[in-house]
Design a protein around this motif. Sequence first.
Motif, mmCIF file in Angstrom:
data_model
loop_
_atom_site.group_PDB
_atom_site.id
_atom_site.type_symbol
_atom_site.label_atom_id
_atom_site.label_comp_id
_atom_site.label_asym_id
_atom_site.label_seq_id
_atom_site.Cartn_x
_atom_site.Cartn_y
_atom_site.Cartn_z
ATOM 1 N N ARG A 243 0.816 -1.210 0.000
ATOM 2 C CA ARG A 243 0.000 0.000 0.000
ATOM 3 C C ARG A 243 0.851 1.262 0.000
ATOM 4 N N ASP A 244 2.157 1.083 0.116
ATOM 5 C CA ASP A 244 3.069 2.217 0.153
ATOM 6 C C ASP A 244 4.157 1.981 -0.878
ATOM 7 N N LEU A 245 4.284 2.884 -1.833
ATOM 8 C CA LEU A 245 5.299 2.743 -2.858
ATOM 9 C C LEU A 245 6.700 2.806 -2.270
ATOM 10 N N GLY A 246 6.874 3.612 -1.240
ATOM 11 C CA GLY A 246 8.180 3.703 -0.586
ATOM 12 C C GLY A 246 9.175 4.558 -1.329
ATOM 13 N N LEU A 247 8.706 5.430 -2.211
ATOM 14 C CA LEU A 247 9.610 6.280 -2.972
ATOM 15 C C LEU A 247 10.267 7.297 -2.032
ATOM 16 N N PRO A 248 11.592 7.395 -2.046
ATOM 17 C CA PRO A 248 12.252 8.388 -1.182
ATOM 18 C C PRO A 248 11.778 9.802 -1.522
ATOM 19 N N THR A 249 11.580 10.606 -0.502
ATOM 20 C CA THR A 249 11.077 11.974 -0.687
ATOM 21 C C THR A 249 12.091 12.961 -0.129
ATOM 22 N N ASP A 250 11.965 14.195 -0.578
ATOM 23 C CA ASP A 250 12.859 15.244 -0.082
ATOM 24 C C ASP A 250 12.413 15.792 1.260
ATOM 25 N N ARG A 251 11.142 15.567 1.609
ATOM 26 C CA ARG A 251 10.606 16.011 2.885
ATOM 27 C C ARG A 251 9.679 14.923 3.431
ATOM 28 N N PRO A 252 9.490 14.852 4.751
ATOM 29 C CA PRO A 252 8.602 13.832 5.317
ATOM 30 C C PRO A 252 7.172 13.990 4.807
ATOM 31 N N ARG A 253 6.499 12.861 4.661
ATOM 32 C CA ARG A 253 5.112 12.870 4.201
ATOM 33 C C ARG A 253 4.182 13.333 5.322
ATOM 34 N N PRO A 254 3.281 14.292 5.044
ATOM 35 C CA PRO A 254 2.286 14.688 6.060
ATOM 36 C C PRO A 254 1.443 13.488 6.483
ATOM 37 N N THR A 255 1.070 13.459 7.736
ATOM 38 C CA THR A 255 0.326 12.311 8.259
ATOM 39 C C THR A 255 -1.179 12.449 8.086
ATOM 40 N N GLU A 256 -1.695 13.680 7.914
ATOM 41 C CA GLU A 256 -3.143 13.859 7.812
ATOM 42 C C GLU A 256 -3.613 13.513 6.406
ATOM 43 N N HIS A 257 -4.909 13.116 6.299
ATOM 44 C CA HIS A 257 -5.500 12.834 4.991
ATOM 45 C C HIS A 257 -5.644 14.115 4.202
ATOM 46 N N ARG A 258 -5.289 14.054 2.914
ATOM 47 C CA ARG A 258 -5.412 15.210 2.030
ATOM 48 C C ARG A 258 -6.052 14.737 0.728
ATOM 49 N N SER A 259 -7.207 15.308 0.381
ATOM 50 C CA SER A 259 -7.854 14.926 -0.868
ATOM 51 C C SER A 259 -7.108 15.483 -2.062
ATOM 52 N N LEU A 260 -6.454 16.622 -1.874
ATOM 53 C CA LEU A 260 -5.681 17.242 -2.939
ATOM 54 C C LEU A 260 -4.443 17.834 -2.305
ATOM 55 N N VAL A 261 -3.302 17.682 -2.952
ATOM 56 C CA VAL A 261 -2.056 18.117 -2.368
ATOM 57 C C VAL A 261 -1.425 19.173 -3.262
ATOM 58 N N PRO A 262 -0.559 20.022 -2.691
ATOM 59 C CA PRO A 262 0.065 21.057 -3.513
ATOM 60 C C PRO A 262 0.905 20.434 -4.610
ATOM 61 N N GLY A 263 0.723 20.909 -5.821
ATOM 62 C CA GLY A 263 1.410 20.288 -6.941
ATOM 63 C C GLY A 263 1.937 21.283 -7.938
ATOM 64 N N ARG A 264 2.797 20.785 -8.791
ATOM 65 C CA ARG A 264 3.355 21.586 -9.871
ATOM 66 C C ARG A 264 3.498 20.684 -11.081
ATOM 67 N N CYS A 265 3.532 21.284 -12.259
ATOM 68 C CA CYS A 265 3.673 20.524 -13.492
ATOM 69 C C CYS A 265 4.887 21.027 -14.261
ATOM 70 N N ILE A 266 5.709 20.093 -14.731
ATOM 71 C CA ILE A 266 6.810 20.423 -15.628
ATOM 72 C C ILE A 266 6.670 19.552 -16.870
ATOM 73 N N THR A 267 7.170 20.041 -17.983
ATOM 74 C CA THR A 267 6.983 19.358 -19.263
ATOM 75 C C THR A 267 8.299 19.264 -19.998
ATOM 76 N N THR A 268 8.525 18.132 -20.665
ATOM 77 C CA THR A 268 9.697 17.948 -21.499
ATOM 78 C C THR A 268 9.339 17.001 -22.629
ATOM 79 N N VAL A 269 10.285 16.743 -23.509
ATOM 80 C CA VAL A 269 10.115 15.734 -24.547
ATOM 81 C C VAL A 269 11.303 14.799 -24.495
#
Length: 484
Positions: A243-269
């Motif tokens: 149930r947990d991908l375990g991908l290393p993160t740059d900051r600890p994961r918040p513990t509270e439930h979040r329906s939507l999280v702060p995000g950004r989009c980058i694009t390349t080819v």
Amino acid sequence: MTSSRLDAISPAKRALLAKRLADGGRGPSAVGLPVAGAEPRPLSPDQKRGPLSFPEERFWIAYTFEDQSSAYHVPVTLHLRGALSVPALTEALRTITVRHSILRTRYPLGSEGDPIAVVSDSGPVDLPCRDVVGDVWELLDRAAAVPFDLEVDAPIRTVLLRVSDDEHYLHLTLHHIVTDAWSTNILLQELTTAYTRHLRGERPRLPELTVQYRDHARWQRTQAEPFARQLAYWQETLDGAPRDLGLPTDRPRPTEHRSLVPGRCITTVIPAGPARQLTRRTGATLFMVALAAYSAVLGRRAGREDVVVGTPVAGRADPAVDPLVGCFINTLAMRTDLSGDPTAAELLSRVRERTLHAYENQDVPFQQVIERVDRGTDGRKALFQAWLALQNVPDAPLEMGGLAVEEAADVIEATKFDLTFHLLPAGDRLELRIEYDTSLFDEESVRGLVEEFSAFLTAAAADPDRRLSEIATHTSDLEVLQWR
């Protein structure tokens, strides 16, 4: 959603609704519409009122528990340059809402405490016209954020922003309960076609609709037996899945439930050649190749041999629903086995077999899979935190008599998953649009993962018989990716 609406639901029903809460995604498809002359058929009583489809139910539950959150709003903006006819545009909007009854649907609670779908009568379309004062993007963001009351509101809002006599922004906000990516493309194609016809004083000629969305919803509710067979497949396939991908993160994961999280989009080819070479050599599709590479890179980063990735399917097995606006999209949880240090070719064989079986069992609604696989949980414990979508049909160009039309890109400020890859084939390139959770990742980390994904494809194509542990993903010899 007010507390009174939740209070109208029994505690047992509320527990079930909470258990069923699951995120969906935007579908990958676009559609080119054939032209045929046909007036919309009058609605039958069953097409005016009835049970919710399973996608509608999923988004109604999310709407209920997230207090009318804008997380499930779908904003669409057209930048229009030239001499715009507001009457023709207004009539084109009315044509679309008359034609697609789902755009006139509201969702009150029925006598048993369950939501029902009720189609309102067609009437004049309200197209507020406002002069732009200040930042147009701020105005668009504000328009998209206004909450819907699904009990009484139409699930689509429109506003026309006037910059000058020959420059406008047409903004539509739809609730996800009535649309998906395929449907949004239908809506834009039909809207622009209808505008051009009305501008000429002609009747719009659009594909005949032999069914309406309520027909699809009723059909879904008759599929208990085939859905049960498909559920058995998913229960077996996802048994013991992490149930947990375990991908290393740059900051600890918040513990509270979040329906939507702060995000950004980058694009390349990235070059399409390596991926296409793998499809030819292994018999896998482009999606299968992308899923194998994505899973391998995620697994390597996380130190896992068992990776689950979410992906959307269009949910339109019946050709009769192809021209319909509505929410048909479904979600598949794609589990990839990286154990035993397989070769790239062996991994693709595993992914190909698993994907074909998943497609054979794609009809059962994802929330039912969640109920079966995560029985005993609150339904919010996701099966995956990574998402992959391949848009394999390019958007058709938009044409509106005499106007220059451009679909304005949304600025992503939130996302539903830790990491989302959207791939769009573009000739000898693959356009890659990456959304990521900015509370977890720095942009530099995400760029590194994308470069590793591209390097994996290149190395695997060069030697598909090389084992995963032998596939180097150093990017120094690769073409430098250009980001935007």
